[in-house]
Write a protein that holds these residues in place. Sequence first.
Motif, short mmCIF file in Angstrom:
data_model
loop_
_atom_site.label_atom_id
_atom_site.label_comp_id
_atom_site.label_asym_id
_atom_site.label_seq_id
_atom_site.Cartn_x
_atom_site.Cartn_y
_atom_site.Cartn_z
N ILE A 219 0.83 -1.21 0.00
CA ILE A 219 0.00 0.00 0.00
C ILE A 219 0.86 1.25 0.00
N LEU A 220 1.93 1.25 0.79
CA LEU A 220 2.81 2.41 0.84
C LEU A 220 3.55 2.60 -0.48
N GLU A 221 3.89 1.50 -1.15
CA GLU A 221 4.54 1.61 -2.46
C GLU A 221 3.57 2.21 -3.48
N GLU A 222 2.30 1.80 -3.41
CA GLU A 222 1.29 2.41 -4.28
C GLU A 222 1.17 3.91 -4.04
N LEU A 223 1.22 4.30 -2.78
CA LEU A 223 1.14 5.72 -2.44
C LEU A 223 2.34 6.48 -3.00
N LYS A 224 3.52 5.89 -2.88
CA LYS A 224 4.73 6.52 -3.41
C LYS A 224 4.62 6.76 -4.90
N VAL A 225 4.16 5.76 -5.63
CA VAL A 225 4.01 5.87 -7.08
C VAL A 225 2.98 6.94 -7.41
N ARG A 226 1.86 6.95 -6.69
CA ARG A 226 0.80 7.91 -6.97
C ARG A 226 1.26 9.34 -6.70
N ASN A 227 2.01 9.53 -5.62
CA ASN A 227 2.46 10.88 -5.28
C ASN A 227 3.54 11.39 -6.23
N GLN A 228 4.17 10.48 -6.98
CA GLN A 228 5.19 10.89 -7.94
C GLN A 228 4.60 11.33 -9.28
N LYS A 229 3.32 11.04 -9.46
CA LYS A 229 2.69 11.38 -10.74
C LYS A 229 2.39 12.89 -10.82
#
Length: 229
Positions: A219-229
């Motif tokens: 879940i935290l990895e998904e958040l990291k990817v989303r916040n980089q967009k």
Amino acid sequence: MPNTLDAKTLAAYFDHTYLKPYGMDEDLIRLCKEADQIGAAMVAINSQWTSFCKKQLANSPVHVGAAISFPLGQSDLDTKCFETAKAIENGADEIDYVIHIGKAKMHDWDYLEEEMRRIVKICRENHVLCKVIFENCYLESEEIKQLACIAAKVGPDFIKTSTGFGPSGAVLEDVRLMKENCGPNVQVKAAGGIRDLDTCLAMIDAGATRIGTSSSLKILEELKVRNQK
């Protein structure tokens, strides 16, 4: 929930979970290291591992949370109380106990209130947080509501949706129903089947202030990817 959420804030919602019946030392060591690295609120474990995990987290603010009468809730009340006290003696900072689900289906609310009062009392006397697992997948909406109303009277720290071992886990409508009926002093923990960021955020938006998941890192990895967009 803010549009942009940082990893540290989200991780603090997590009860990082390992409750599999075949857990070994290496699994619990990894769980504790991960929880400490991400800044989770707690590790959720079977009670036998309490002292082991307490040692692993001796220099960490992460709490150790013991699951009591898990996952069926069918232990008698004296046994549940003994297991609760033993887990606290072994270092538990939080207790997640499963209600007697059969009593809920029989609408024996007096029994369930007494069960809750006795276990909450042990936790209060030892300055330990108490979470009450309803296992909503077996309950009707009115039964969930009644249990939440009992919690509003008794005052555990949290009421919780699921063990993760039933046929289904956390459901948004149940989280909302619990939040609406548990009163202002009881929080809601959503657990069971929360494996992705969108589901996690939806549970928080519905009123959950703790998230039980074994997918914290994902879940935290998904958040990291989303916040980089």
